[in-house]
Motif scaffolding. Structure first.
Motif, mmCIF file in Angstrom:
data_model
loop_
_atom_site.group_PDB
_atom_site.id
_atom_site.type_symbol
_atom_site.label_atom_id
_atom_site.label_comp_id
_atom_site.label_asym_id
_atom_site.label_seq_id
_atom_site.Cartn_x
_atom_site.Cartn_y
_atom_site.Cartn_z
ATOM 1 N N SER A 100 -8.221 22.284 10.747
ATOM 2 C CA SER A 100 -6.800 22.595 10.645
ATOM 3 C C SER A 100 -5.985 21.554 9.863
ATOM 4 O O SER A 100 -4.808 21.767 9.622
ATOM 5 N N PHE A 101 -6.588 20.422 9.491
ATOM 6 C CA PHE A 101 -5.859 19.424 8.726
ATOM 7 C C PHE A 101 -6.834 18.545 7.949
ATOM 8 O O PHE A 101 -8.024 18.526 8.218
ATOM 9 N N GLU A 102 -6.304 17.824 6.962
ATOM 10 C CA GLU A 102 -7.087 16.879 6.176
ATOM 11 C C GLU A 102 -6.774 15.477 6.687
ATOM 12 O O GLU A 102 -5.622 15.139 6.923
ATOM 13 N N CYS A 103 -7.808 14.678 6.839
ATOM 14 C CA CYS A 103 -7.623 13.335 7.372
ATOM 15 C C CYS A 103 -8.621 12.389 6.707
ATOM 16 O O CYS A 103 -9.790 12.721 6.562
ATOM 17 N N LEU A 107 0.844 -1.195 0.000
ATOM 18 C CA LEU A 107 0.000 0.000 0.000
ATOM 19 C C LEU A 107 0.874 1.236 0.000
ATOM 20 O O LEU A 107 2.016 1.210 0.462
ATOM 21 N N PHE A 108 0.329 2.312 -0.569
ATOM 22 C CA PHE A 108 1.070 3.557 -0.717
ATOM 23 C C PHE A 108 0.112 4.715 -0.467
ATOM 24 O O PHE A 108 -0.888 4.858 -1.162
ATOM 25 N N ALA A 109 0.422 5.515 0.535
ATOM 26 C CA ALA A 109 -0.399 6.679 0.869
ATOM 27 C C ALA A 109 0.235 7.926 0.255
ATOM 28 O O ALA A 109 1.461 8.071 0.253
ATOM 29 N N ILE A 110 -0.608 8.818 -0.234
ATOM 30 C CA ILE A 110 -0.131 10.055 -0.860
ATOM 31 C C ILE A 110 -0.885 11.235 -0.260
ATOM 32 O O ILE A 110 -2.113 11.215 -0.180
ATOM 33 N N PHE A 129 -5.078 5.817 8.946
ATOM 34 C CA PHE A 129 -5.380 7.237 8.831
ATOM 35 C C PHE A 129 -4.286 7.901 8.010
ATOM 36 O O PHE A 129 -3.103 7.691 8.266
ATOM 37 N N ILE A 130 -4.689 8.693 7.016
ATOM 38 C CA ILE A 130 -3.758 9.498 6.236
ATOM 39 C C ILE A 130 -4.053 10.944 6.614
ATOM 40 O O ILE A 130 -5.169 11.425 6.416
ATOM 41 N N VAL A 131 -3.053 11.623 7.153
ATOM 42 C CA VAL A 131 -3.244 12.975 7.674
ATOM 43 C C VAL A 131 -2.306 13.936 6.953
ATOM 44 O O VAL A 131 -1.117 13.647 6.780
#
Length: 124
Positions: free
Chosen positions: A95-98, A35-38, A113-115
């Motif tokens: 304040s952030f994208e998650c 898996l690869f998070a971007i 979780f990708i933050v």
């Protein structure tokens, strides 16, 4: 399970200097990632289908959320099709994208979780 993460600062960028979709594609295969998070994909809804298709190797799928209110942002998860995964869910924060997804691995559920916190966001 082998994982990777990249802050792409536009995963869709293709010009004479760089082809990020193909670079990401090759990175996933060269590193034998599951898996690869971007973060900072900069994808917009349905406008970047070619770039997304170029970046996802055969046997993988992409799940993404795009920033709605302004340019930039967005997160994506590229994961092997054989790994059962729930759809990426965008979690609302000022304040952030998650984003959250649930993976099945060795009879266990894994919350992923990708933050991404934009540089102009408050630290609190």
């Amino acid at each position: 399970m082998s994982c990777g993460l990249l802050n792409a600062q536009s995963a869709r960028r293709q010009d004479n200097e760089v082809n990020k979709p193909l670079d990401i594609h090759d990175l996933i295969l060269d590193q034998d990632l599951d898996l690869f998070a971007i973060t900072e994909t900069w994808f917009k809804d349905d406008h970047d289908q070619v770039a997304m298709g170029d970046m996802v190797p055969n046997g993988f799928k992409i799940m993404r959320t795009s920033r709605k209110d302004r340019r930039g942002g967005g997160v994506a998860l590229i994961i092997k099709e054989c790994i059962p995964t729930s759809q990426l869910t965008r979690l609302a924060h000022s304040s952030f994208e998650c984003s959250r997804s649930i993976l099945k691995h060795n009879r266990s559920d894994i919350d992923l979780f990708i933050v991404y916190r934009p540089p102009d966001a408050s630290a609190t």
